[in-house]
Design a protein around this motif. Structure first.
Motif, PDB file in Angstrom:
ATOM      1  N   HIS A 160     -13.415   6.163   2.307  1.00 54.30           N
ATOM      2  CA  HIS A 160     -12.917   7.479   2.746  1.00 54.30           C
ATOM      3  C   HIS A 160     -14.048   8.465   2.956  1.00 54.30           C
ATOM      4  O   HIS A 160     -13.848   9.541   3.504  1.00 54.30           O
ATOM      5  CB  HIS A 160     -11.948   8.058   1.709  1.00 54.30           C
ATOM      6  CG  HIS A 160     -10.734   7.214   1.454  1.00 54.30           C
ATOM      7  ND1 HIS A 160     -10.425   6.697   0.215  1.00 54.30           N
ATOM      8  CD2 HIS A 160      -9.762   6.774   2.292  1.00 54.30           C
ATOM      9  CE1 HIS A 160      -9.297   5.991   0.303  1.00 54.30           C
ATOM     10  NE2 HIS A 160      -8.883   6.017   1.539  1.00 54.30           N
ATOM     11  N   HIS A 177      -4.855   6.273  -5.743  1.00 51.11           N
ATOM     12  CA  HIS A 177      -6.252   6.578  -5.413  1.00 51.11           C
ATOM     13  C   HIS A 177      -7.146   6.747  -6.635  1.00 51.11           C
ATOM     14  O   HIS A 177      -6.787   7.469  -7.569  1.00 51.11           O
ATOM     15  CB  HIS A 177      -6.339   7.936  -4.693  1.00 51.11           C
ATOM     16  CG  HIS A 177      -5.909   7.936  -3.276  1.00 51.11           C
ATOM     17  ND1 HIS A 177      -6.583   7.255  -2.301  1.00 51.11           N
ATOM     18  CD2 HIS A 177      -4.895   8.569  -2.638  1.00 51.11           C
ATOM     19  CE1 HIS A 177      -5.994   7.469  -1.129  1.00 51.11           C
ATOM     20  NE2 HIS A 177      -4.956   8.255  -1.302  1.00 51.11           N
ATOM     21  N   GLU A 226      -6.265   1.859  -5.160  1.00 48.53           N
ATOM     22  CA  GLU A 226      -7.084   1.968  -3.946  1.00 48.53           C
ATOM     23  C   GLU A 226      -8.355   2.710  -4.330  1.00 48.53           C
ATOM     24  O   GLU A 226      -8.311   3.904  -4.621  1.00 48.53           O
ATOM     25  CB  GLU A 226      -6.340   2.732  -2.838  1.00 48.53           C
ATOM     26  CG  GLU A 226      -7.177   2.889  -1.570  1.00 48.53           C
ATOM     27  CD  GLU A 226      -6.451   3.637  -0.439  1.00 48.53           C
ATOM     28  OE1 GLU A 226      -5.428   4.292  -0.701  1.00 48.53           O
ATOM     29  OE2 GLU A 226      -6.955   3.579   0.704  1.00 48.53           O
ATOM     30  N   SER A 253     -11.372   0.789   0.000  1.00 50.72           N
ATOM     31  CA  SER A 253     -11.347   1.626   1.205  1.00 50.72           C
ATOM     32  C   SER A 253     -12.587   2.487   1.253  1.00 50.72           C
ATOM     33  O   SER A 253     -13.192   2.769   0.217  1.00 50.72           O
ATOM     34  CB  SER A 253     -10.123   2.548   1.189  1.00 50.72           C
ATOM     35  OG  SER A 253      -8.930   1.812   1.254  1.00 50.72           O
ATOM     36  N   HIS A 257      -7.560  -0.285   5.575  1.00 52.38           N
ATOM     37  CA  HIS A 257      -7.707   0.388   6.884  1.00 52.38           C
ATOM     38  C   HIS A 257      -9.155   0.381   7.405  1.00 52.38           C
ATOM     39  O   HIS A 257      -9.806   1.415   7.505  1.00 52.38           O
ATOM     40  CB  HIS A 257      -7.169   1.818   6.840  1.00 52.38           C
ATOM     41  CG  HIS A 257      -7.575   2.653   5.637  1.00 52.38           C
ATOM     42  ND1 HIS A 257      -8.876   2.940   5.330  1.00 52.38           N
ATOM     43  CD2 HIS A 257      -6.829   3.255   4.675  1.00 52.38           C
ATOM     44  CE1 HIS A 257      -8.913   3.697   4.247  1.00 52.38           C
ATOM     45  NE2 HIS A 257      -7.678   3.895   3.824  1.00 52.38           N
ATOM     46  N   ASP A 287       1.008   2.601   3.446  1.00 56.23           N
ATOM     47  CA  ASP A 287       0.240   3.756   2.971  1.00 56.23           C
ATOM     48  C   ASP A 287       1.157   4.969   2.815  1.00 56.23           C
ATOM     49  O   ASP A 287       0.751   6.103   3.070  1.00 56.23           O
ATOM     50  CB  ASP A 287      -0.916   4.076   3.942  1.00 56.23           C
ATOM     51  CG  ASP A 287      -2.135   4.652   3.229  1.00 56.23           C
ATOM     52  OD1 ASP A 287      -1.999   5.064   2.058  1.00 56.23           O
ATOM     53  OD2 ASP A 287      -3.211   4.700   3.853  1.00 56.23           O
ATOM     54  N   HIS A 328       0.864  -1.180   0.000  1.00 58.27           N
ATOM     55  CA  HIS A 328       0.000   0.000   0.000  1.00 58.27           C
ATOM     56  C   HIS A 328       0.902   1.232   0.000  1.00 58.27           C
ATOM     57  O   HIS A 328       1.528   1.542   1.011  1.00 58.27           O
ATOM     58  CB  HIS A 328      -0.915  -0.004   1.240  1.00 58.27           C
ATOM     59  CG  HIS A 328      -1.991   1.039   1.199  1.00 58.27           C
ATOM     60  ND1 HIS A 328      -3.203   0.876   1.838  1.00 58.27           N
ATOM     61  CD2 HIS A 328      -2.053   2.259   0.601  1.00 58.27           C
ATOM     62  CE1 HIS A 328      -3.957   1.941   1.640  1.00 58.27           C
ATOM     63  NE2 HIS A 328      -3.278   2.802   0.894  1.00 58.27           N
TER      64      HIS A 328
HETATM   65 ZN   LIG Z   1      -6.961   5.112   2.175  1.00 58.55          ZN
END
Ligand SMILES: [Zn+2]
Ligand SMILES: [Zn+2]
Length: 265
Positions: A107, A38, A79, A105, A151, A222, A5
Motif C-alpha cells: 500500500h 489490516h 493483510e 499487499s 491486488h 476486499d 479478502h
Molecule cells: Zn489492500
C-alpha cells in the motif's frame, strides 16, 4: 463459494461489524469466508496507524466461528502492508500469532502512500509503475511469510497510464520468484468498484501468471461494507475458467486447499 479478502471494524478504515458481513455472505450462499484485517506498520499517512488488536481479534473470530457454525466457515486472516524495511517486524508478529491466511499487499512504496497520492508526486506514471513493481520484486525476493500477494497491480487504481504499457517483464519476474516458493496471488474484485473495469489484477496479468505456471489463486471482494461480499465473483470465475485455471484456493493454517472451478460454478 469462498470470499478470502474482507475487512471489519478491526481494520482502521472500516466500521462494519463482522456479523453484518457474515450474514450477508450466508444470504449469498457462501460456504467459507476469511477476514483479512489490516496491519500496515509504519504507514506513511499519519492519520492512520493500521495496527490490529490481536487478542480481541482472535477472541472475536472464535465467537463468530461458534455463533455461525453449521451455516458458514469463518477463517482468520490478515493483510499485511509490506515495505522493504519491515520484514523483521512482520516476522515477529507472524511468529507470535497464528492466522489461516496471510495476504501480502503493498500500500506504500518508497515509504510514500499510494492512496493519498504522495508516491506519484514527481514521477511520471511510467516511473511510478516501474518503481512500485521493482519494490514489490525486492520484497518477494526476501520475504516469504505470506500465502498470496494482494491486488498485485494496485498502482493502476491511483494513476492511469496515457500510453498502454503492460509492465509484463517486471511482473513476470515477480511471478517467477513466487511460483517456485508455492506462493499465490489473489483476484481482487474491488477493481470493478474503483472503475478499473476489471478486477485486480487485470486479465492480461492473470494470463501471464497462468503462462508462467501459476496455479494458486484466491478470490476476494476486499469488502469494507457487507453488501460488497462476493461482488461480481461469477464473472471472475468465468474469466479464470476461460484463461485455463482449474482451481480456486482456500487456506487453513496457511496451507492451501484447492477447489475445482467447474464444481463451484
Ligand atoms: Zn489492500
Ligand atoms: Zn484489503
Amino acid at each position: 463459494m469462498f470470499d478470502f479478502h474482507m475487512h471489519s471494524d478491526f481494520s482502521e478504515d472500516c466500521s462494519t461489524p463482522m456479523e453484518a458481513t457474515i450474514e450477508a455472505a450466508i444470504a449469498k450462499g457462501f460456504s467459507q469466508i476469511c477476514f483479512t484485517e489490516h496491519v500496515d506498520y509504519d504507514y506513511p499517512d499519519p492519520d492512520f496507524t493500521f495496527d490490529l488488536g490481536t487478542v480481541n481479534y482472535e477472541k472475536k473470530i472464535r465467537e463468530m466461528q461458534e455463533k455461525y457454525a453449521g451455516q458458514i466457515t469463518v477463517k482468520k486472516g490478515i493483510e499485511i502492508g509490506i515495505q522493504p524495511h519491515l520484514f523483521e517486524r512482520y516476522h515477529k508478529l507472524l511468529n507470535k500469532e497464528s492466522f489461516d491466511f496471510i495476504i501480502c499487499s503493498m500500500h506504500a512504496s518508497d515509504k510514500k502512500d499510494l492512496h493519498n497520492g504522495d508516491f506519484f508526486a514527481g514521477r511520471t506514471p511510467e516511473e511510478a509503475y516501474q518503481f512500485y513493481y521493482e519494490e514489490l520484486l525486492y520484497c518477494v525476493e526476501r520475504f516469504d511469510r505470506y500465502s498470496i500477494l494482494g491486488h498485485i497491480d494496485l498502482v493502476k487504481r491511483y494513476k492511469k497510464l496515457d500510453v498502454e504499457r503492460n509492465f509484463h517483464d517486471i511482473i513476470g519476474e515477480i511471478f517467477k520468484t513466487i511460483i517456485p516458493k508455492g506462493k499465490g496471488i489473489e483476484v481482487n474484485a474491488s477493481g470493478f468498484a474503483y472503475g478499473l473495469g476489471s478486477p485486480m489484477p487485470s486479465r492480461d496479468i492473470l494470463e501471464l501468471y497462468h503462462d508462467l505456471g501459476g496455479e494458486i489463486i484466491t478470490i476476494g471482494s476486499d469488502a469494507h461494507k457487507a453488501e460488497h461480499v462476493g461482488h461480481r465473483f461469477d464473472e471472475i470465475l468465468a474469466m479464470l475458467d476461460d484463461i485455463g485455471f482449474e482451481n480456486i484456493a482456500t487456506f487453513t493454517d496457511e496451507e492451501p486447499t484447492l477447489h475445482k472451478i467447474t464444481e463451484i460454478r
